[in-house]
Design an enzyme around this catalytic site. Structure first.
Site, short mmCIF file in Angstrom:
data_model
loop_
_atom_site.label_atom_id
_atom_site.label_comp_id
_atom_site.label_asym_id
_atom_site.label_seq_id
_atom_site.Cartn_x
_atom_site.Cartn_y
_atom_site.Cartn_z
N LYS A 196 -35.58 13.86 4.31
CA LYS A 196 -37.15 13.92 4.66
C LYS A 196 -37.51 12.69 6.10
O LYS A 196 -37.36 13.05 7.57
CB LYS A 196 -37.42 13.49 3.98
CG LYS A 196 -39.30 12.31 4.57
CD LYS A 196 -39.82 12.85 2.62
CE LYS A 196 -41.61 12.20 3.73
NZ LYS A 196 -42.20 11.39 2.06
N GLU A 202 -26.22 8.18 3.54
CA GLU A 202 -25.11 9.35 2.87
C GLU A 202 -25.62 10.35 3.16
O GLU A 202 -24.34 10.83 4.16
CB GLU A 202 -25.32 9.57 1.34
CG GLU A 202 -25.67 8.03 0.35
CD GLU A 202 -26.49 7.38 0.59
OE1 GLU A 202 -28.23 7.08 0.98
OE2 GLU A 202 -26.84 6.27 -0.54
N GLY A 254 -40.00 12.93 -1.15
CA GLY A 254 -38.66 14.04 -1.64
C GLY A 254 -38.55 13.82 -2.60
O GLY A 254 -38.18 15.26 -2.70
N ARG A 255 -39.33 13.66 -4.07
CA ARG A 255 -38.52 14.07 -5.02
C ARG A 255 -39.39 15.25 -5.41
O ARG A 255 -39.28 16.28 -6.80
CB ARG A 255 -38.63 13.25 -6.19
CG ARG A 255 -39.68 12.72 -6.65
CD ARG A 255 -39.58 11.08 -7.04
NE ARG A 255 -41.02 10.03 -6.99
CZ ARG A 255 -41.01 9.34 -6.64
NH1 ARG A 255 -40.22 9.19 -5.44
NH2 ARG A 255 -42.21 8.47 -6.39
N GLU A 340 -38.18 7.10 -11.28
CA GLU A 340 -38.15 7.04 -9.04
C GLU A 340 -39.74 7.06 -9.22
O GLU A 340 -41.22 6.47 -8.28
CB GLU A 340 -37.92 8.20 -8.39
CG GLU A 340 -37.88 7.65 -6.57
CD GLU A 340 -36.47 7.92 -6.05
OE1 GLU A 340 -37.88 8.63 -5.58
OE2 GLU A 340 -36.25 7.69 -5.69
N HIS A 371 -22.31 17.43 -29.50
CA HIS A 371 -20.68 17.63 -29.80
C HIS A 371 -20.66 16.48 -29.21
O HIS A 371 -19.52 15.65 -29.08
CB HIS A 371 -19.93 18.50 -29.50
CG HIS A 371 -20.17 19.79 -30.62
ND1 HIS A 371 -19.70 20.30 -31.33
CD2 HIS A 371 -21.18 21.09 -30.05
CE1 HIS A 371 -20.23 21.61 -31.87
NE2 HIS A 371 -20.97 22.00 -30.53
N LYS A 500 -30.47 -0.68 -0.65
CA LYS A 500 -29.63 -0.28 0.73
C LYS A 500 -29.90 -1.76 1.56
O LYS A 500 -29.15 -1.60 2.74
CB LYS A 500 -31.15 0.70 1.31
CG LYS A 500 -31.41 1.99 0.58
CD LYS A 500 -31.92 2.66 0.96
CE LYS A 500 -32.75 3.99 0.51
NZ LYS A 500 -33.65 4.90 0.73
#
Ligand code: F6P
Length: 535
Positions: A196, A202, A254-255, A340, A371, A500
Site C-alpha cells: 500500500k 521488508e 491493508g488487512r 491489528e 494431535h 519499526k
C-alpha cells in the site's frame, strides 16, 4: 458496560451447556443463524435468550447500525487517520454513485478492476509474456495485508487454479525469497510488488533482490514487474512504469485489501470470473449485514458471541479451527484482521479502555490440531472458546471417505468439549479395564474431561470462490461490530510503529557504525553476540 451481562452470567453459570440442551431440545434452531447456504451454530455456548437480549442491547447502545451505515457510505470512521473505510466498495464495483471527497469512487474502481482483468486474461493466455515465453510463475512480494489475504485465498481456492503458479514472499529473512527464486525461471516469472505504502522495508528489500535476480538471470524488469500501491510517487521512484501500476486509495486498509488490486495474484491464479464470484460472495454478506435484524445477522451474532466469551466470560483467547486444509492460512489471516484491528488500549476519544480489547486469536487446521494442542482445549485449566469451520462437501469426490472422517472429527470435537466426561464415567471405564481401589480413582481422574467448554461451528456447502468471499466478509464485519461495541478504532494500527522505528535505529549499531550507548543492557549484549558471530 458489561456489568449486567456479567451478573447474568454469574446467575446462570450453574447451568451447563449440556443442561441447556436438555431444557430446550430446539436450542440448535434458536441459537443459530442461516444465511443463503451458510449456517452459523452458536448453540454450544452458554448464551441464553436473556444473554442474547443483553448482547443485542449493546449493539443498540453503541450505535452499531449508525456506525455501520457511516462506514458503507464513506464517512471517516477511521478517525485517527481521518479516512473513510470502503473496502466494501471494492466488492461492489457496479454499485450506485459513492462520493468520497467530492468524487464518485466507483468510476476509478471499475476502471482498475477492468485493467486487472485485462492483464489477467493476457497473462493467462500468454499474450503478455516474459523474455523466456509465457509466464509460468507469479511471485507476490508483500507483507501483512499485502500478503496474508492473497496467500490465504490462493491456497483456499486451489481447486480453481488454472493460471500460472503463484508464490508469496513476505519475510525479510533472505531464506524466504531464496528458497522460492531458486525453483523458478527469471525469464518467465512475473513479479508483483504489493505494498500500500511502497515503503515497507521488508517488501522493498525483497523487491530489490527480485529485480537483481531478474536482471542477472537474463530477464527484463521493465516487462516483468508490476506494482500494487496507493503511492504513484514511490512506485515511479522504484522504476515501475505507470501502466504497470494498479492503484488504490487510502480508504482501503491493508488487512482489508484482498478485494482490490492486492488480490491480483489470486485473480491470475483462478481467473477473473472466479475472482468476480469471490467479490460477489463478499457483497452478499455486506447486503445481509446491512439488512438482517440483529438476531438473524450472522456477522453480528458472531461478534456478540466473541464479546460474550472475551469481555463477559473473561476468556482471553479464541481458537479458529478450520476443518479444511485449504483454509490453513485462515488463522494467520484472522490474526492480522482481528488483532491489528481490535488490539488497542484506548477508546476512540483517547481515554483508557475500561474493558479488555480484542482477544488473542490463534489456530490450526483440524484434524492436525487434534494431535497437537487439543489436549489443553479439553483438559487444560484455561477455557478457550473454539470456532470450528467445515464444508459439507470437499472437492475430491474420489476421496469421499476422507471428507466423512474430516466432518465427523469436527463434530466430535465440539461435542466432546461440551459434554466432557465425569469422574463416574471415567471410573466405570477404569473398572472395565480391570482397575480397582485407589489406583482406579487415580487413573480415572486423569481421564476426566470438565466439559462445558464453548464452541461455535460455521458450516458451508463447499469452499467455492463465492463462499470464501462470504466467509472473509463475515469475519471483517464481525471485527467491525466488536470494535464498535468496544468503542475503539478498528482501522488504524499505531502499535506497529515503535518496533519499526527501533529496527531502523539498530541497523547502524549492528554494522558497528554507532556506539550502543543509548541501548539497554540486554539489547547491547544481544548485538554484541551477533557482531562477534558475523566477524
Ligand atoms: O506494519 C503493519 C502494516 O502497516 C499492515 O497494516 C500492512 O498490512 C502491512 O504493514 C504492509 O503494509 P504495506 O502494504 O504498506 O507494505
Amino acid at each position: 458496560m458489561f456489568k449486567d451481562l456479567k451478573s447474568l452470567r454469574s446467575q446462570q453459570c450453574s447451568e451447563s451447556i449440556s443442561e441447556l440442551f436438555e431444557d430446550d431440545p430446539n436450542r440448535a434452531d434458536m441459537f443459530s443463524v442461516r444465511f443463503e447456504t451458510l449456517l452459523f451454530d452458536y448453540s454450544k455456548t452458554q448464551i441464553t435468550a436473556a444473554v442474547r437480549d443483553g448482547l443485542i442491547e449493546l449493539c443498540n447502545r453503541q450505535n452499531v447500525a449508525g456506525r455501520r451505515e457511516a462506514m458503507f457510505e464513506g464517512g471517516k470512521v477511521n478517525e485517527t487517520e481521518q479516512r473513510a473505510v470502503l473496502h466494501t466498495a471494492l466488492r461492489d464495483p457496479g454499485g450506485p454513485e459513492l462520493i468520497v471527497d467530492g468524487e464518485d469512487i466507483r468510476v476509478p474502481l471499475r476502471a482498475t478492476l477492468g485493467r486487472m482483468e485485462r492483464l489477467a486474461r493476457h497473462v493467462r493466455s500468454g499474450k503478455l509474456a516474459g523474455p523466456g515465453g509465457p509466464f509460468t510463475d507469479v511471485v507476490n512480494i508483500g507483507i501483512g495485508g499485502s500478503d496474508l489475504g492473497p496467500v490465504m485465498a490462493a491456497l483456499a481456492l486451489a481447486p480453481y487454479h488454472d493460471g500460472p503458479r503463484c508464490h508469496f514472499v513476505s519475510n525479510v529473512d533472505g531464506a524466504h525469497i531464496h528458497d522460492i527464486l531458486q525453483r523458478i525461471d527469471p525469464k518467465t516469472t512475473l513479479v508483483i510488488v504489493a505494498s500500500k505504502t511502497f515503503t515497507t522495508v521488508e517488501t522493498m528489500t525483497n523487491a530489490a533482490t527480485a529485480r537483481r535476480w531478474v536482471e542477472s538471470g537474463g530477464g527484463d524488469p521493465a516487462r516483468q514487474f508490476l506494482a500494487l500501491s496507493t503511492s504513484e510517487e514511490e512506485t515511479a521512484d522504484f522504476g515501475i512504469p505507470r501502466e504497470h501500476v494498479f492503484g488504490f486509495e487510502d480508504w482501503v486498509g491493508g488487512r482489508y485489501s484482498v478485494w482490490g488490486p492486492i488480490g491480483l495474484s489470486l485473480m491470475l491464479a483462478v481467473g477473473p470470473d472466479h475472482f468476480r464470484a469471490f467479490l460477489a460472495g463478499g457483497k452478499s454478506m455486506d447486503n445481509h449485514f446491512r439488512a438482517a435484524p440483529w438476531e438473524q445477522n450472522m456477522p453480528v451474532m458472531l461478534a456478540l458471541t466473541g464479546v460474550w466469551h472475551n469481555q463477559v466470560c473473561g476468556y482471553p483467547t479464541r481458537a479458529v479451527l478450520p476443518y479444511d486444509q485449504r483454509l490453513r492460512r485462515l488463522p494467520a489471516y484472522l490474526q492480522q484482521l482481528e488483532m491489528e484491528s481490535n488490539g488497542k488500549s484506548v477508546a476512540m476519544d483517547g481515554s483508557p479502555l475500561p474493558h479488555p480489547s480484542g482477544p488473542v486469536v490463534w489456530g490450526e487446521p483440524g484434524t492436525n490440531g487434534q494431535h497437537a494442542f487439543y489436549q489443553l482445549l479439553h483438559q487444560g485449566t484455561s477455557v478457550v472458546p473454539a470456532e470450528f469451520l467445515v464444508a459439507a462437501k470437499g472437492h475430491e469426490p474420489e476421496l469421499e471417505q476422507h471428507h466423512r472422517l474430516l466432518v465427523v472429527n469436527c463434530l466430535a470435537q465440539s461435542e466432546a468439549l461440551m459434554r466432557g466426561r465425569s469422574l463416574d464415567e471415567a471410573c466405570a471405564l477404569m473398572r472395565a479395564a480391570g482397575f480397582a481401589g485407589t489406583e482406579l480413582e487415580r487413573q480415572a481422574r486423569h481421564r476426566v474431561f470438565p466439559g462445558n467448554r464453548p464452541s461455535t461451528t460455521l458450516i458451508y456447502p463447499q469452499l467455492t470462490p463465492y463462499v470464501l468471499g462470504q466467509i472473509i466478509a463475515l469475519y471483517e464485519h464481525r471485527v467491525f461490530v466488536e470494535g464498535v461495541i468496544l468503542g475503539i478504532n478498528s482501522f488504524d494500527q499505531w502499535g506497529v510503529e515503535l518496533g519499526k522505528e527501533l529496527a531502523n535505529s539498530l541497523l547502524p549499531l549492528l554494522a558497528g557504525v554507532n556506539g550502543d550507548a543509548g541501548k539497554d543492557g540486554s539489547t547491547r549484549a544481544l548485538l554484541d553476540f551477533v557482531r562477534k558471530f558475523k566477524a
